[in-house]
Design an enzyme around this catalytic site. Structure first.
Site, PDB file in Angstrom:
ATOM      1  CG  HIS A  34     -71.587 -24.499 -54.206  1.00 14.06           C
ATOM      2  ND1 HIS A  34     -71.987 -24.437 -55.515  1.00 14.06           N
ATOM      3  CD2 HIS A  34     -70.681 -25.498 -54.125  1.00 14.06           C
ATOM      4  CE1 HIS A  34     -71.338 -25.351 -56.199  1.00 14.06           C
ATOM      5  NE2 HIS A  34     -70.546 -26.003 -55.386  1.00 14.06           N
ATOM      6  N   GLY A  85     -56.260  -0.798 -47.936  1.00  7.23           N
ATOM      7  CA  GLY A  85     -57.266  -1.848 -48.058  1.00  7.23           C
ATOM      8  C   GLY A  85     -58.053  -2.130 -46.791  1.00  7.23           C
ATOM      9  CD  GLU A  86     -55.767  -1.286 -41.570  1.00  4.04           C
ATOM     10  OE1 GLU A  86     -56.318  -0.319 -41.014  1.00  4.04           O
ATOM     11  OE2 GLU A  86     -54.678  -1.734 -41.216  1.00  4.04           O
ATOM     12  CB  SER A 132     -68.213 -17.181 -60.564  1.00  5.28           C
ATOM     13  OG  SER A 132     -67.052 -16.453 -60.266  1.00  5.28           O
ATOM     14  CB  THR A 133     -65.754 -17.263 -64.825  1.00  2.00           C
ATOM     15  OG1 THR A 133     -66.233 -18.623 -64.995  1.00  2.00           O
ATOM     16  CG2 THR A 133     -64.776 -17.218 -63.683  1.00  2.00           C
ATOM     17  N   GLY A 134     -68.990 -17.258 -65.573  1.00  2.48           N
ATOM     18  CA  GLY A 134     -69.920 -17.531 -66.665  1.00  2.48           C
ATOM     19  C   GLY A 134     -69.549 -18.793 -67.431  1.00  2.48           C
ATOM     20  CE  LYS A 145     -69.980 -27.395 -63.789  1.00  3.03           C
ATOM     21  NZ  LYS A 145     -70.509 -26.197 -63.114  1.00  3.03           N
ATOM     22  NE  ARG A 167     -66.037 -25.440 -61.758  1.00  3.45           N
ATOM     23  CZ  ARG A 167     -66.273 -24.249 -62.311  1.00  3.45           C
ATOM     24  NH1 ARG A 167     -65.280 -23.529 -62.769  1.00  3.45           N
ATOM     25  NH2 ARG A 167     -67.507 -23.784 -62.403  1.00  3.45           N
TER      26      ARG A 167
HETATM   27  C1  R5P Z   1     -70.889 -25.048 -59.709  1.00  3.61           C
HETATM   28  O1  R5P Z   1     -71.023 -26.191 -59.370  1.00  3.61           O
HETATM   29  C2  R5P Z   1     -71.884 -23.967 -59.458  1.00  3.61           C
HETATM   30  O2  R5P Z   1     -73.171 -24.465 -59.269  1.00  3.61           O
HETATM   31  C3  R5P Z   1     -71.882 -22.937 -60.568  1.00  3.61           C
HETATM   32  O3  R5P Z   1     -72.315 -23.550 -61.763  1.00  3.61           O
HETATM   33  C4  R5P Z   1     -70.510 -22.390 -60.780  1.00  3.61           C
HETATM   34  O4  R5P Z   1     -69.898 -22.133 -59.551  1.00  3.61           O
HETATM   35  C5  R5P Z   1     -70.538 -21.132 -61.583  1.00  3.61           C
HETATM   36  O5  R5P Z   1     -69.234 -20.657 -61.769  1.00  3.61           O
HETATM   37  P1  R5P Z   1     -68.760 -20.160 -63.190  1.00  3.61           P
HETATM   38  O6  R5P Z   1     -69.757 -19.106 -63.637  1.00  3.61           O
HETATM   39  O7  R5P Z   1     -67.401 -19.580 -62.938  1.00  3.61           O
HETATM   40  O8  R5P Z   1     -68.723 -21.329 -64.106  1.00  3.61           O
END
Ligand code: R5P
Length: 290
Positions: free
Chosen positions: A127, A36-37, A221-223, A189, A191
């Site tokens: 972010h 992995g290096e 990221s994950t959507g 939203k 989380r």
């Molecule tokens: C969260 O506050 C960010 O603005 C994105 O909405 C979030 O990080 C996206 O991550 P994921 O696609 O995993 O929901």
């Protein structure tokens, strides 16, 4: 002539920036060993002049991070001024202690980049601005929102409305709407900090009915966030849904899940190269460097 080192994760973008700045482009070669290096080698000479390093920190995040640090450290051996461009700054979401005992990794990154000799950091759509304060050197966050909005102006849309999937992205959506020329709204939203699962808190929303929507976010990221927002908005009987985001990580089957939820198109920038990265942000970065 200034030098520009193209990190492995941002080679195309670095080439574009270098061409615009008429810089001495120095490529880097990376060999990842079985353990992995990363072994990083510069494929050209750097002069004593200012040096720009361009390296995004997307997955494999730790490997791309160590490469960025290595390139800055090497550049500093020749050049007094090392501008570090990190188009996508991995770890930027770890900018506070959400749960007791959590390490604020952005704080660590701040120390590391200063330690290896970065004189300035330029990032794109970080972010949250909180992340920038950990770099105790000159730092700038540039936005790709005008570039993304310009792209969407070319698409024919029905009574478009800009939507932020959460309150945290409200200002971004507001700016997008201003550049694009429409109204905007922001959903609410939540989380779960342990499972990472998201929920839309907003209830009933008449104003989206029959309209084409542009969901604007900093990253996917994950959507999960986009899927939940899309499912909610579809229930409110909107027309088509488009997604505009700066950084499309699209981990695992995120793209498939987003399309299945009902998104017509995802458009992102080349901070992370990929299928959806239709918007080039080299001009915006060049302006910041100049
Ligand atoms: C969260 O506050 C960010 O603005 C994105 O909405 C979030 O990080 C996206 O991550 P994921 O696609 O995993 O929901």
């Amino acid at each position: 002539m200034i030098n520009l080192i193209a990190g492995n994760s941002s080679e195309d973008l670095a080439k574009k920036i270098s061409k615009k700045l008429k810089a001495n482009l120095v490529k880097s070669e990376v060999r990842v060993f079985p353990d992995g290096e990363s072994k990083i080698t510069l494929k050209g000479k750097i002069s004593k002049n200012k040096t720009i390093v361009v390296q995004s920190i997307y997955p494999p995040v730790d490997s791309n991070l160590i490469q960025a640090l290595g390139l800055v450290s090497k550049a500093k051996e020749y050049s007094n001024e090392v501008i570090t461009v990190i188009p996508y700054l991995g770890y930027a979401r770890q900018d506070r202690e959400f749960l007791p005992g959590e390490i604020v990794t952005m704080k660590v990154l701040g120390k590391l980049f200063k330690g290896v000799g970065a004189s300035e950091i330029i990032v794109v759509d970080i972010h949250s601005d909180i992340g920038l304060k950990f770099f105790k050197i000159k730092s700038e966050n540039v936005t790709a929102v005008p570039d993304l909005a310009k792209y969407f102006k070319k698409i024919k849309l029905k009574n478009p409305l800009v939507v932020s999937p959460d309150q945290g992205g409200k200002e971004r959506a507001k700016e997008f709407a201003k550049q694009f020329g429409s109204e905007f709204i922001a959903l609410s939203k939540t989380r779960d900090r342990k499972s990472g699962k998201v929920k839309i808190k907003t209830t009933g929303l008449d104003e989206v009915k029959g309209r084409d929507l542009i969901l604007v976010d900093d990253m996917i990221s994950t959507g999960g966030s986009i899927v939940k927002a899309t499912e909610f908005l579809k229930k409110q009987k909107c027309n088509r849904i488009f997604v505009a985001c700066t950084h499309a990580l699209l981990m695992n089957d995120a793209e498939k899940k987003i399309r299945k939820a009902g998104v017509s198109k995802i458009i992102s920038t080349n901070t992370i190269p990929g299928k959806t990265s239709m918007v080039d942000i080299s001009n915006t970065i060049v302006k910041a460097i100049r």
